[in-house]
Design an enzyme around this catalytic site. Sequence first.
Site, short mmCIF file in Angstrom:
data_model
loop_
_atom_site.label_atom_id
_atom_site.label_comp_id
_atom_site.label_asym_id
_atom_site.label_seq_id
_atom_site.Cartn_x
_atom_site.Cartn_y
_atom_site.Cartn_z
CB SER A 143 -0.83 -0.01 1.29
OG SER A 143 -1.46 1.23 1.49
CE1 TYR A 156 -4.25 -2.17 5.15
CE2 TYR A 156 -3.32 -0.02 4.63
CZ TYR A 156 -3.88 -1.21 4.22
OH TYR A 156 -4.07 -1.45 2.87
CE LYS A 160 -1.66 -3.91 3.21
NZ LYS A 160 -1.78 -5.05 2.29
N1 LIG Z 1 -8.75 -0.40 -1.13
C1 LIG Z 1 -7.71 0.39 -0.90
O1 LIG Z 1 -7.84 1.63 -0.80
C2 LIG Z 1 -6.33 -0.21 -0.75
C3 LIG Z 1 -5.23 0.66 -0.75
C4 LIG Z 1 -3.95 0.13 -0.60
C5 LIG Z 1 -3.79 -1.24 -0.48
N2 LIG Z 1 -4.88 -2.07 -0.48
C6 LIG Z 1 -4.66 -3.52 -0.34
O2 LIG Z 1 -5.26 -4.20 -1.42
C7 LIG Z 1 -5.48 -5.55 -1.04
C8 LIG Z 1 -6.86 -6.00 -1.48
O3 LIG Z 1 -7.82 -5.32 -0.69
P1 LIG Z 1 -9.14 -4.64 -1.32
O4 LIG Z 1 -9.00 -3.20 -1.14
O5 LIG Z 1 -9.40 -5.19 -2.65
O6 LIG Z 1 -10.23 -5.11 -0.25
P2 LIG Z 1 -11.45 -6.13 -0.37
O7 LIG Z 1 -12.01 -6.26 1.01
O8 LIG Z 1 -12.37 -5.70 -1.45
O9 LIG Z 1 -10.75 -7.50 -0.80
C9 LIG Z 1 -9.95 -8.22 0.10
C10 LIG Z 1 -10.24 -9.70 -0.06
O10 LIG Z 1 -9.39 -10.43 0.85
C11 LIG Z 1 -10.18 -11.48 1.42
N3 LIG Z 1 -9.61 -11.93 2.70
C12 LIG Z 1 -9.68 -11.33 3.91
N4 LIG Z 1 -9.09 -12.09 4.84
C13 LIG Z 1 -8.60 -13.18 4.21
C14 LIG Z 1 -7.87 -14.32 4.62
N5 LIG Z 1 -7.52 -14.50 5.91
N6 LIG Z 1 -7.53 -15.24 3.70
C15 LIG Z 1 -7.89 -15.09 2.39
N7 LIG Z 1 -8.60 -14.04 1.94
C16 LIG Z 1 -8.93 -13.09 2.84
C17 LIG Z 1 -11.56 -10.88 1.55
O11 LIG Z 1 -12.56 -11.89 1.68
C18 LIG Z 1 -11.68 -10.06 0.29
O12 LIG Z 1 -12.26 -10.83 -0.76
C19 LIG Z 1 -5.24 -5.61 0.47
O13 LIG Z 1 -3.96 -6.16 0.73
C20 LIG Z 1 -5.28 -4.16 0.88
O14 LIG Z 1 -4.55 -3.90 2.05
C21 LIG Z 1 -6.14 -1.58 -0.62
#
Ligand SMILES: NC(=O)c1ccc[n+]([C@@H]2O[C@H](COP(=O)([O-])OP(=O)(O)OC[C@H]3O[C@@H](n4cnc5c(N)ncnc54)[C@H](O)[C@@H]3O)[C@@H](O)[C@H]2O)c1
Length: 282
Positions: A143, A156, A160
């Site tokens: 992130s 968080y 990260k």
């Molecule tokens: N959305 C943002 O603004 C953002 C920004 C920076 C980084 N990220 C990162 O992107 C990645 C994806 O997140 P997202 O934003 O798409 O969120 P999201 O909640 O839409 O998707 C995350 C997915 O991970 C799954 N998950 C949660 N715990 C789990 C586990 N123990 N085992 C397997 N699967 C699991 C959830 O069921 C979900 O389908 C994450 O690592 C998040 O930290 C997101």
Amino acid sequence: MLDFKGKTAVVTGAASGIGLELARIFAEQDMNVVLADIERDALDAAVDEVSAPGVEALGVVTDVGSGKSVAALCEATVARFGSVQVLCNNAGVYTGGLLWEQTEDDYEWLMRVNQWGVIHGLRHFVPQMIEQGDACHIVNTSSMASLCTLPFAGIYHMTKHAVLSLSECLFHELAMTAPQVNVSCLCPELVNTGIATSARNRPAELAEENVTDMQNMSMTAITDATAGSLAPRILAERVLQGIKDNTFYLLPPAGNPWRDTASTRLEDIRLVRNPTFAPPAI
Ligand SMILES: NC(=O)c1ccc[n+]([C@@H]2O[C@H](COP(=O)([O-])OP(=O)(O)OC[C@H]3O[C@@H](n4cnc5c(N)ncnc54)[C@H](O)[C@@H]3O)[C@@H](O)[C@H]2O)c1
């Protein structure tokens, strides 16, 4: 890695958000796609959606916080497709609040999914990829939180930062020992996904308790900030291009406010200056 057709991609956290979009874009390259997620119903729906003529999609219910579960994911992938060329360690969760008010279970949950999820992924898939001997690519989702430090989201940020440093060390180790296996670290800005409702998948043994005002405030902030933000498709395109170009740091484009916040932190360190509070102007 330029030749995607017929190769196999594994994506964790593939039932929602960035992971689902990665699964879609790999399917569009005529790859076999293995979708791994802890949320069974959403995973089944994602597998149905991604499956298409010429695209084989396999869903594997996986808890990335468990080494056994990720080992089973690797075994299921190899049993079905024989090998794996792309691994996206993408699953991640969020909670926020004041560091001293958050519970041990808050720390445990985020470290288990965000850090151990990537650790288990690399421990089980890297040996498989090295043994294959062909061109492979690992993408770890970190992130922009890994390149700066903002208040009320400390756990968080910590997890990260760990993903970024682990990925950089992995990059060096593979470059020296198995250069056909490449690594990228995806550092997204705010993306419109389900991350603000991460607690939907929080394990019962680490359940939230005594939610504080600061925790509520942090969750409201992430809900507001992600709603209407970047479409996950942009991130999937960034990842695909990054794999093609073998780019390690997959960042928002120059001029994005998160890049300014990250630069300020790097400058603080370079000048041995105390941390500047410089949230992105978004
Ligand atoms: N959305 C943002 O603004 C953002 C920004 C920076 C980084 N990220 C990162 O992107 C990645 C994806 O997140 P997202 O934003 O798409 O969120 P999201 O909640 O839409 O998707 C995350 C997915 O991970 C799954 N998950 C949660 N715990 C789990 C586990 N123990 N085992 C397997 N699967 C699991 C959830 O069921 C979900 O389908 C994450 O690592 C998040 O930290 C997101």
